[in-house]
Enzyme design. Structure first.
Site, PDB file in Angstrom:
ATOM      1  N   GLU A  73      48.200  31.364  28.636  1.00  0.00           N
ATOM      2  CA  GLU A  73      47.550  30.896  27.405  1.00  0.00           C
ATOM      3  C   GLU A  73      47.423  29.367  27.396  1.00  0.00           C
ATOM      4  O   GLU A  73      48.402  28.646  27.625  1.00  0.00           O
ATOM      5  CB  GLU A  73      48.376  31.360  26.190  1.00  0.00           C
ATOM      6  CG  GLU A  73      47.979  30.736  24.858  1.00  0.00           C
ATOM      7  CD  GLU A  73      46.573  31.122  24.408  1.00  0.00           C
ATOM      8  OE1 GLU A  73      46.143  32.255  24.687  1.00  0.00           O
ATOM      9  OE2 GLU A  73      45.906  30.272  23.787  1.00  0.00           O
ATOM     10  N   THR A 132      57.720  25.852  39.757  1.00  0.00           N
ATOM     11  CA  THR A 132      56.590  26.478  40.449  1.00  0.00           C
ATOM     12  C   THR A 132      56.918  26.583  41.931  1.00  0.00           C
ATOM     13  O   THR A 132      57.536  25.683  42.508  1.00  0.00           O
ATOM     14  CB  THR A 132      55.240  25.728  40.312  1.00  0.00           C
ATOM     15  OG1 THR A 132      54.352  26.201  41.318  1.00  0.00           O
ATOM     16  CG2 THR A 132      55.341  24.233  40.473  1.00  0.00           C
ATOM     17  N   ASP A 134      54.765  26.289  44.049  1.00  0.00           N
ATOM     18  CA  ASP A 134      53.842  25.380  44.735  1.00  0.00           C
ATOM     19  C   ASP A 134      54.427  23.984  44.959  1.00  0.00           C
ATOM     20  O   ASP A 134      53.915  23.228  45.783  1.00  0.00           O
ATOM     21  CB  ASP A 134      52.536  25.236  43.933  1.00  0.00           C
ATOM     22  CG  ASP A 134      51.775  26.543  43.840  1.00  0.00           C
ATOM     23  OD1 ASP A 134      52.029  27.434  44.670  1.00  0.00           O
ATOM     24  OD2 ASP A 134      50.943  26.685  42.924  1.00  0.00           O
ATOM     25  N   HIS A 178      47.155  26.607  45.914  1.00  0.00           N
ATOM     26  CA  HIS A 178      45.721  26.362  45.768  1.00  0.00           C
ATOM     27  C   HIS A 178      45.319  24.957  46.171  1.00  0.00           C
ATOM     28  O   HIS A 178      44.395  24.754  46.941  1.00  0.00           O
ATOM     29  CB  HIS A 178      45.300  26.611  44.319  1.00  0.00           C
ATOM     30  CG  HIS A 178      44.696  27.959  44.151  1.00  0.00           C
ATOM     31  ND1 HIS A 178      43.613  28.366  44.882  1.00  0.00           N
ATOM     32  CD2 HIS A 178      45.041  28.999  43.370  1.00  0.00           C
ATOM     33  CE1 HIS A 178      43.313  29.598  44.556  1.00  0.00           C
ATOM     34  NE2 HIS A 178      44.172  30.010  43.642  1.00  0.00           N
ATOM     35  N   ARG A 266      56.529  35.106  44.684  1.00  0.00           N
ATOM     36  CA  ARG A 266      56.965  34.674  43.349  1.00  0.00           C
ATOM     37  C   ARG A 266      58.050  35.562  42.760  1.00  0.00           C
ATOM     38  O   ARG A 266      58.586  35.260  41.692  1.00  0.00           O
ATOM     39  CB  ARG A 266      55.764  34.662  42.402  1.00  0.00           C
ATOM     40  CG  ARG A 266      55.042  33.367  42.490  1.00  0.00           C
ATOM     41  CD  ARG A 266      53.857  33.186  41.610  1.00  0.00           C
ATOM     42  NE  ARG A 266      53.615  34.023  40.494  1.00  0.00           N
ATOM     43  CZ  ARG A 266      52.455  34.046  39.835  1.00  0.00           C
ATOM     44  NH1 ARG A 266      51.474  33.264  40.246  1.00  0.00           N
ATOM     45  NH2 ARG A 266      52.278  34.809  38.805  1.00  0.00           N
TER      46      ARG A 266
HETATM   47  O1  F6P Z   1      52.455  29.811  40.488  1.00  0.00           O
HETATM   48  C1  F6P Z   1      51.538  29.169  41.297  1.00  0.00           C
HETATM   49  C2  F6P Z   1      50.669  30.175  41.957  1.00  0.00           C
HETATM   50  O2  F6P Z   1      51.533  31.028  42.597  1.00  0.00           O
HETATM   51  C3  F6P Z   1      49.622  29.685  42.938  1.00  0.00           C
HETATM   52  O3  F6P Z   1      50.090  29.368  44.215  1.00  0.00           O
HETATM   53  C4  F6P Z   1      48.668  30.825  42.946  1.00  0.00           C
HETATM   54  O4  F6P Z   1      47.430  30.508  43.426  1.00  0.00           O
HETATM   55  C5  F6P Z   1      48.632  31.172  41.499  1.00  0.00           C
HETATM   56  O5  F6P Z   1      49.921  30.898  41.007  1.00  0.00           O
HETATM   57  C6  F6P Z   1      48.178  32.559  41.197  1.00  0.00           C
HETATM   58  O6  F6P Z   1      48.749  33.059  40.039  1.00  0.00           O
HETATM   59  P1  F6P Z   1      48.071  34.020  38.968  1.00  0.00           P
HETATM   60  O7  F6P Z   1      47.350  35.082  39.707  1.00  0.00           O
HETATM   61  O8  F6P Z   1      49.245  34.520  38.201  1.00  0.00           O
HETATM   62  O9  F6P Z   1      47.157  33.199  38.134  1.00  0.00           O
END
Ligand code: F6P
Length: 345
Positions: A73, A132, A134, A178, A266
């Site tokens: 959100e 995160t 990332d 990303h 994750r």
């Molecule tokens: O939390 C970061 C991350 O794992 C990125 O590396 C990934 O691209 C993205 O989240 C995807 O998450 P979602 O599909 O939950 O938006």
């Protein structure tokens, strides 16, 4: 004092350890009241929460996910509907006042820190905690979740080595990330990847294929190519791994397979290092609140836990910089990043 805790954005290992770190320190050390806000900023908009007592914070240190739930959100994003659109920021402020909160601890990544900084502009006391897989939050050496994900991705790469060796194949593995290649770089190095492609380093497929053919000619039985999901590629390819594997196959004829690791990175229990980091971040957040210091994101600098201004963090991204030392060392070992390859080096 009475504080709220929320987790927002994509989940990662260590969120519950952080909630526990904030909550237990707030309750045990400072006698504060703690409420858990459901599903990130949605919980503030809908006033969905539960009171968290000390016993409720026991037994969650090792749990993956988040007991509070999360969502993507974006409370400050303008709705496309002109009519019937609710003023979310106004609702959030109203609920914050009604709940008589002294602070909201926002646990999240870049997007969450940006939203937390905007909440502060509404007159809401906030503290941010960076998480995160990332590892791309500006202003801190490391985010919790990253170490666990490096472990998971490394284990996956380790497993690819044996099957790659059996079949004499080139294995391409896609790792999350990303805009930032930290996870691909660290897991790639820990897993002994031969080629590592990250968004920060422009690659050339001719360089990659020349490198792989040269390995094959040197009688190296197989190769491991680690690819961050965010590398540049033709738009029609949704998957980076698929594109890279197909191009390798087409250009070299090498027997090549792709693996997309996905959300496994994750999930599950946090690593010991993430449990400690999330606990330290959480405890420090409670200390800042006790001292009535707000508008900050808890951060790590060397071995010290401190804080940076949320307004400094908002809108920034921490990527693998040019001249990164691990990249330099990797090149010395002969790892290919796809930008250049000199056979005689
Ligand atoms: O939390 C970061 C991350 O794992 C990125 O590396 C990934 O691209 C993205 O989240 C995807 O998450 P979602 O599909 O939950 O938006």
């Amino acid at each position: 004092m009475r504080i709220g805790i929320l987790t927002a954005g994509g989940d990662c290992p260590g969120l519950n350890a952080a909630i526990r770190g904030v909550g237990k320190t707030a309750i045990v050390k400072y006698g504060m009241e703690v409420i858990g806000i459901s599903s990130g900023f949605l919980g503030l908009i809908n006033k969905e929460y539960e009171v968290l007592t000390e016993p409720q914070l026991s037994g969650i240190l090792t749990l993956g996910g988040t007991i509070l739930g999360t969502s993507r959100e974006k409370p400050f994003k303008k709705s496309k509907e002109i009519f019937n659109s609710i003023d979310k920021p106004k609702l959030i402020k109203k609920h914050y006042d009604e709940l008589e909160l002294d602070c909201v601890v926002c646990i999240g990544g870049n997007g969450t820190m940006k939203n937390a900084a905007k909440l502060a502009e509404l007159g809401i006391n906030v503290i941010g905690l960076p998480k995160t897989i990332d590892n791309d939050v500006w202003g801190t050496d490391v985010t919790f979740g990253f170490d666990s994900a490096v472990g998971i991705a490394t284990d996956a790469i380790d497993r690819l080595h044996s099957t790659a060796n059996s079949h004499k194949r080139t294995m391409v593995i896609e790792i999350m990330g990303h805009d930032a290649g930290w996870l691909a770089l660290y897991a790639g190095m820990a897993g002994g990847g031969d080629v590592i492609l990250i968004p920060e380093i422009e690659y050339d497929m001719d360089v990659v294929t020349k490198y792989l053919l040269d390995r094959a000619n040197k009688k190296k039985p197989y190769s491991i190519v680690v690819v961050a999901e965010g590398i540049k590629r033709p738009e029609k390819y949704k998957s980076a791994a698929y594109y890279i594997a197909k191009t390798i196959r087409d250009k070299t004829g090498l027997d090549t397979r792709e693996t997309i690791l996905g959300y496994i990175q994750r999930g599950g229990s946090p690593s010991p290092m993430d449990r400690i980091l999330a606990t330290r971040y959480g405890a420090y957040a409670a200390e800042l609140i006790h001292k009535k210091q707000f508008g900050l994101m808890v951060s790590k600098d060397g071995d010290s836990i401190g804080s940076v201004l949320l307004t400094d963090v908002a809108g920034k991204l921490r990527i693998v910089p040019k001249g990164n030392r691990l990249v330099a060392k990797a090149r010395g070992l002969g790892v290919c990043f796809g930008d250049y390859y000199c056979k005689d080096e």
